[in-house]
Motif scaffolding. Structure first.
Motif, PDB file in Angstrom:
ATOM      1  N   ALA A   1      -2.674   3.805  -3.373  1.00 55.38           N
ATOM      2  CA  ALA A   1      -2.887   2.651  -4.248  1.00 55.38           C
ATOM      3  C   ALA A   1      -2.360   1.384  -3.590  1.00 55.38           C
ATOM      4  CB  ALA A   1      -2.191   2.875  -5.586  1.00 55.38           C
ATOM      5  N   ILE A   2      -3.090   0.300  -3.792  1.00 54.03           N
ATOM      6  CA  ILE A   2      -2.691  -1.006  -3.258  1.00 54.03           C
ATOM      7  C   ILE A   2      -2.520  -1.958  -4.431  1.00 54.03           C
ATOM      8  CG2 ILE A   2      -3.316  -2.937  -1.758  1.00 54.03           C
ATOM      9  CD1 ILE A   2      -5.105  -1.001  -0.190  1.00 54.03           C
ATOM     10  N   LYS A   3      -1.344  -2.555  -4.528  1.00 52.48           N
ATOM     11  CA  LYS A   3      -1.063  -3.464  -5.635  1.00 52.48           C
ATOM     12  C   LYS A   3      -0.428  -4.748  -5.123  1.00 52.48           C
ATOM     13  CE  LYS A   3      -2.425  -0.569  -8.834  1.00 52.48           C
ATOM     14  NZ  LYS A   3      -3.580  -0.854  -9.729  1.00 52.48           N
ATOM     15  N   ARG A   4      -0.601  -5.818  -5.894  1.00 54.87           N
ATOM     16  CA  ARG A   4      -0.067  -7.133  -5.547  1.00 54.87           C
ATOM     17  C   ARG A   4       1.152  -7.427  -6.416  1.00 54.87           C
ATOM     18  NH1 ARG A   4      -2.149 -12.469  -7.418  1.00 54.87           N
ATOM     19  NH2 ARG A   4      -1.586 -14.051  -5.885  1.00 54.87           N
ATOM     20  N   LEU A   5       2.200  -7.962  -5.796  1.00 53.32           N
ATOM     21  CA  LEU A   5       3.405  -8.282  -6.559  1.00 53.32           C
ATOM     22  C   LEU A   5       3.216  -9.592  -7.310  1.00 53.32           C
ATOM     23  CD1 LEU A   5       6.314  -7.617  -7.311  1.00 53.32           C
ATOM     24  CD2 LEU A   5       7.069  -8.882  -5.294  1.00 53.32           C
ATOM     25  N   ASP A   6       3.233  -9.531  -8.625  1.00 53.45           N
ATOM     26  CA  ASP A   6       3.103 -10.742  -9.423  1.00 53.45           C
ATOM     27  C   ASP A   6       4.088 -10.810 -10.582  1.00 53.45           C
ATOM     28  OD1 ASP A   6       2.055  -8.830 -11.112  1.00 53.45           O
ATOM     29  OD2 ASP A   6      -0.005  -9.553 -10.983  1.00 53.45           O
ATOM     30  N   LYS A   7       4.896  -9.782 -10.742  1.00 49.28           N
ATOM     31  CA  LYS A   7       5.836  -9.756 -11.869  1.00 49.28           C
ATOM     32  C   LYS A   7       7.200 -10.356 -11.529  1.00 49.28           C
ATOM     33  CE  LYS A   7       3.992  -5.755 -14.408  1.00 49.28           C
ATOM     34  NZ  LYS A   7       2.720  -5.669 -13.657  1.00 49.28           N
TER      35      LYS A   7
ATOM     36  N   TYR B   1       0.840  -1.194   0.000  1.00 47.97           N
ATOM     37  CA  TYR B   1       0.000   0.000   0.000  1.00 47.97           C
ATOM     38  C   TYR B   1       0.874   1.244   0.000  1.00 47.97           C
ATOM     39  CZ  TYR B   1      -3.238   3.587   1.865  1.00 47.97           C
ATOM     40  OH  TYR B   1      -3.972   4.737   2.076  1.00 47.97           O
ATOM     41  N   ASN B   2       0.776   2.014  -1.070  1.00 47.11           N
ATOM     42  CA  ASN B   2       1.484   3.284  -1.173  1.00 47.11           C
ATOM     43  C   ASN B   2       0.525   4.378  -0.720  1.00 47.11           C
ATOM     44  OD1 ASN B   2       2.865   5.582  -1.844  1.00 47.11           O
ATOM     45  ND2 ASN B   2       3.081   5.122  -4.024  1.00 47.11           N
ATOM     46  N   LYS B   3       0.854   5.062   0.360  1.00 42.84           N
ATOM     47  CA  LYS B   3      -0.051   6.043   0.953  1.00 42.84           C
ATOM     48  C   LYS B   3      -0.039   7.397   0.245  1.00 42.84           C
ATOM     49  CE  LYS B   3       1.842   5.164   5.012  1.00 42.84           C
ATOM     50  NZ  LYS B   3       2.130   5.273   6.473  1.00 42.84           N
ATOM     51  N   SER B   4       0.724   7.499  -0.834  1.00 40.30           N
ATOM     52  CA  SER B   4       0.742   8.749  -1.599  1.00 40.30           C
ATOM     53  C   SER B   4      -0.392   8.737  -2.611  1.00 40.30           C
ATOM     54  CB  SER B   4       2.070   8.909  -2.335  1.00 40.30           C
ATOM     55  OG  SER B   4       3.136   9.018  -1.421  1.00 40.30           O
ATOM     56  N   TYR B   5      -1.064   9.857  -2.782  1.00 43.66           N
ATOM     57  CA  TYR B   5      -2.160   9.905  -3.752  1.00 43.66           C
ATOM     58  C   TYR B   5      -1.609  10.039  -5.171  1.00 43.66           C
ATOM     59  CZ  TYR B   5      -1.540  15.006  -4.120  1.00 43.66           C
ATOM     60  OH  TYR B   5      -1.028  16.256  -4.347  1.00 43.66           O
ATOM     61  N   SER B   6      -2.375   9.541  -6.118  1.00 39.37           N
ATOM     62  CA  SER B   6      -2.021   9.658  -7.533  1.00 39.37           C
ATOM     63  C   SER B   6      -3.309   9.798  -8.316  1.00 39.37           C
ATOM     64  CB  SER B   6      -1.234   8.421  -7.993  1.00 39.37           C
ATOM     65  OG  SER B   6      -1.990   7.247  -7.815  1.00 39.37           O
ATOM     66  N   SER B   7      -3.204  10.025  -9.597  1.00 38.29           N
ATOM     67  CA  SER B   7      -4.379  10.219 -10.438  1.00 38.29           C
ATOM     68  C   SER B   7      -5.321   9.012 -10.350  1.00 38.29           C
ATOM     69  CB  SER B   7      -3.943  10.424 -11.895  1.00 38.29           C
ATOM     70  OG  SER B   7      -5.059  10.578 -12.737  1.00 38.29           O
ATOM     71  N   GLY B   8      -6.565   9.242  -9.925  1.00 33.25           N
ATOM     72  CA  GLY B   8      -7.543   8.168  -9.802  1.00 33.25           C
ATOM     73  C   GLY B   8      -7.476   7.447  -8.462  1.00 33.25           C
TER      74      GLY B   8
END
Length: 202
Positions: free
Chosen positions: A62-68, A50-57
């Protein structure tokens, strides 16, 4: 939180709203992270950040899952967690966090007006207290796979569109060069249940 003290990973990550957790150096075409990554948080494949910095939208982060990649590291300003509840499907949750359904839970817990250079002031303990309205596990699996297939289809069509645009540009360039040579003058929420998540620990 699990630190990268043994330098298990030397790949600094950043969150892209479109591409998820990606290699920072590749994304920015330069290194932003410090040379010493031992104090960064280690993220493993399948875990969320979870990145607590705001971004567009994503006004509440934003919360993202590591899959790469198998692993990577993020700044200690991130909150990293994995699921400990078998009634929550990770594929569904990944898609859920791409919506705005969880924003209100963050908004009511973040300190009023407390943003430091765009960073939300929400402690990990408050973040782990959020309630998410999610359907049954069977519905989650069905919805998650469906949305994942749609995302893959969209990504495939975007690649085809980029290829067509590139090909068109190349053709125009070739024709321009050819012309110049010969004529020199001339882009579901249903029944609610409590999501049980945990922060990554040693």
């Amino acid at each position: 939180m699990r630190k990268n003290k043994n330098l298990e990973s030397k790949r600094p990550l950043t969150i892209s709203a479109q591409d998820g957790l990606v290699d920072q150096e590749t994304y920015f075409n330069k290194r932003i992270a410090s040379e010493n990554l031992s104090n960064y948080i280690l993220v493993k494949r399948g875990e969320f950040a979870y990145n607590k910095s705001y971004s567009s939208g994503f006004p509440w982060g934003a919360i993202k899952r590591l899959d790469k990649y198998e692993n990577g590291v993020v700044s200690s300003l991130y909150i990293v967690f994995s699921l400990k509840c078998d009634q929550v499907d990770p594929f569904f949750l990944e898609q859920y966090f791409d919506t705005d359904r969880w924003f209100d839970e963050i908004r009511i817990r973040a300190a009023e007006g407390a943003r430091n250079h765009g960073l939300l002031n929400i402690p990990a303990s408050d973040f782990f207290d959020i309630n998410l309205g999610i359907p049954s596990i069977d519905e989650q699996i069905e919805i998650g796979r469906f949305l994942e297939d749609i995302s893959k289809t969209i990504a495939l069509h975007q690649k085809k569109l980029c290829y067509k645009r590139l090909k068109c540009k190349i053709n125009l360039t070739m024709f321009a060069l050819e012309t110049h040579f010969y004529h020199v003058d001339f882009n579901l929420v249903s029944k609610g249940s409590r999501l049980n998540i945990m922060q990554c620990v040693d």
